[in-house]
Design a protein around this motif. Structure first.
Motif, PDB file in Angstrom:
ATOM      1  N   GLY A  26       0.828  -1.194   0.000  1.00 54.13           N
ATOM      2  CA  GLY A  26       0.000   0.000   0.000  1.00 54.13           C
ATOM      3  C   GLY A  26       0.866   1.250   0.000  1.00 54.13           C
ATOM      4  O   GLY A  26       2.000   1.236  -0.472  1.00 54.13           O
ATOM      5  N   ARG A  27       0.370   2.314   0.576  1.00 58.17           N
ATOM      6  CA  ARG A  27       1.077   3.600   0.553  1.00 58.17           C
ATOM      7  C   ARG A  27       1.218   4.166   1.958  1.00 58.17           C
ATOM      8  O   ARG A  27       0.443   5.026   2.364  1.00 58.17           O
ATOM      9  N   PRO A  28       2.251   3.733   2.681  1.00 54.16           N
ATOM     10  CA  PRO A  28       2.477   4.354   3.989  1.00 54.16           C
ATOM     11  C   PRO A  28       2.842   5.824   3.838  1.00 54.16           C
ATOM     12  O   PRO A  28       3.336   6.242   2.783  1.00 54.16           O
ATOM     13  N   PHE A  32       6.636  10.040   7.757  1.00 56.96           N
ATOM     14  CA  PHE A  32       6.867   9.441   9.061  1.00 56.96           C
ATOM     15  C   PHE A  32       7.868   8.300   8.926  1.00 56.96           C
ATOM     16  O   PHE A  32       7.898   7.600   7.925  1.00 56.96           O
ATOM     17  N   PRO A  33       8.669   8.089   9.932  1.00 65.13           N
ATOM     18  CA  PRO A  33       9.654   7.010   9.854  1.00 65.13           C
ATOM     19  C   PRO A  33       9.008   5.631   9.993  1.00 65.13           C
ATOM     20  O   PRO A  33       7.886   5.504  10.448  1.00 65.13           O
ATOM     21  N   ALA A  49      14.168   0.924  17.204  1.00 65.59           N
ATOM     22  CA  ALA A  49      14.902   1.658  16.176  1.00 65.59           C
ATOM     23  C   ALA A  49      13.922   2.235  15.171  1.00 65.59           C
ATOM     24  O   ALA A  49      12.791   1.765  15.050  1.00 65.59           O
ATOM     25  N   ALA A  50      14.386   3.239  14.437  1.00 68.37           N
ATOM     26  CA  ALA A  50      13.550   3.860  13.422  1.00 68.37           C
ATOM     27  C   ALA A  50      14.421   4.341  12.276  1.00 68.37           C
ATOM     28  O   ALA A  50      15.619   4.609  12.454  1.00 68.37           O
ATOM     29  N   ILE A  51      13.807   4.467  11.121  1.00 69.98           N
ATOM     30  CA  ILE A  51      14.510   4.977   9.950  1.00 69.98           C
ATOM     31  C   ILE A  51      13.551   5.866   9.177  1.00 69.98           C
ATOM     32  O   ILE A  51      12.373   5.539   9.016  1.00 69.98           O
ATOM     33  N   THR A  52      14.062   7.005   8.723  1.00 66.76           N
ATOM     34  CA  THR A  52      13.231   7.888   7.937  1.00 66.76           C
ATOM     35  C   THR A  52      12.970   7.277   6.566  1.00 66.76           C
ATOM     36  O   THR A  52      13.683   6.375   6.123  1.00 66.76           O
ATOM     37  N   TRP A  53      11.943   7.804   5.948  1.00 72.28           N
ATOM     38  CA  TRP A  53      11.502   7.190   4.692  1.00 72.28           C
ATOM     39  C   TRP A  53      12.582   7.198   3.625  1.00 72.28           C
ATOM     40  O   TRP A  53      12.701   6.267   2.840  1.00 72.28           O
ATOM     41  N   ASN A  54      13.388   8.259   3.604  1.00 68.43           N
ATOM     42  CA  ASN A  54      14.446   8.308   2.594  1.00 68.43           C
ATOM     43  C   ASN A  54      15.692   7.537   3.025  1.00 68.43           C
ATOM     44  O   ASN A  54      16.658   7.444   2.274  1.00 68.43           O
ATOM     45  N   GLY A  55      15.670   7.006   4.230  1.00 69.17           N
ATOM     46  CA  GLY A  55      16.795   6.220   4.714  1.00 69.17           C
ATOM     47  C   GLY A  55      17.974   7.025   5.196  1.00 69.17           C
ATOM     48  O   GLY A  55      18.992   6.467   5.592  1.00 69.17           O
ATOM     49  N   ASP A  56      17.842   8.349   5.203  1.00 65.90           N
ATOM     50  CA  ASP A  56      18.976   9.193   5.553  1.00 65.90           C
ATOM     51  C   ASP A  56      19.247   9.266   7.047  1.00 65.90           C
ATOM     52  O   ASP A  56      20.373   9.563   7.464  1.00 65.90           O
ATOM     53  N   ASN A  57      18.235   9.032   7.838  1.00 75.47           N
ATOM     54  CA  ASN A  57      18.400   9.170   9.291  1.00 75.47           C
ATOM     55  C   ASN A  57      17.902   7.921  10.008  1.00 75.47           C
ATOM     56  O   ASN A  57      16.857   7.373   9.670  1.00 75.47           O
ATOM     57  N   THR A  58      18.670   7.510  10.986  1.00 74.45           N
ATOM     58  CA  THR A  58      18.295   6.360  11.803  1.00 74.45           C
ATOM     59  C   THR A  58      18.364   6.728  13.276  1.00 74.45           C
ATOM     60  O   THR A  58      19.102   7.633  13.674  1.00 74.45           O
ATOM     61  N   GLY A 101      -2.090   7.700   6.712  1.00 77.55           N
ATOM     62  CA  GLY A 101      -3.094   8.723   6.992  1.00 77.55           C
ATOM     63  C   GLY A 101      -2.926   9.242   8.405  1.00 77.55           C
ATOM     64  O   GLY A 101      -1.841   9.665   8.797  1.00 77.55           O
ATOM     65  N   ILE A 102      -3.975   9.160   9.191  1.00 81.38           N
ATOM     66  CA  ILE A 102      -3.912   9.637  10.572  1.00 81.38           C
ATOM     67  C   ILE A 102      -3.723   8.505  11.567  1.00 81.38           C
ATOM     68  O   ILE A 102      -3.773   8.723  12.777  1.00 81.38           O
TER      69      ILE A 102
END
Length: 116
Positions: A26-28, A32-33, A49-58, A101-102
């Motif tokens: 689907g389309r997260p 949001f990470p 742990a978390a990662i931003t959508w573009n993968g630039d930040n963890t 979404g929300i």
């Protein structure tokens, strides 16, 4: 509708490694990470742990920093949690979460059991 498919859990001896994957269909929400949580028996769910959508930040919880790494493939929307030097206290059910979404969408947990 966003769904998450989690895999990779299992039984592993302490000091060994395991890799978890979480694939989102689907389309997260890309603002949001993607996040990993875990919940040990009798304890509250906690951030791992978390990662931003573009993968630039963890981001990592202190108790996994230096042992766990997180990456993601943009194609296929798959996130990975590489867990090295596993400890007994890493035993838990691991969950991934994204935003749609929300609302937050949680994947089914995968059990990670670390034995001595």
């Amino acid at each position: 509708q966003v769904q998450l498919y989690v895999s990779g859990g299992g039984l592993v001896q302490a000091r060994n490694s395991l890799r978890l994957s979480c694939q989102a269909s689907g389309r997260p929400a890309s603002t949001f990470p993607m996040v990993w949580f875990r919940q040990a028996p009798g304890k509250e769910r906690e951030f791992v742990a978390a990662i931003t959508w573009n993968g630039d930040n963890t981001f990592f919880a202190d108790y996994v920093k230096g042992r766990f790494s997180i990456t993601r493939e943009k194609v296929g929307n798959t996130m990975y949690l590489q867990m090295n030097s596993l400890k007994l206290e890493d035993t838990a059910v691991y969950y991934c979460r994204v935003r749609s979404g929300i609302a937050y969408v949680w994947g089914r947990g995968t059990q990670v059991t670390v034995s001595s």
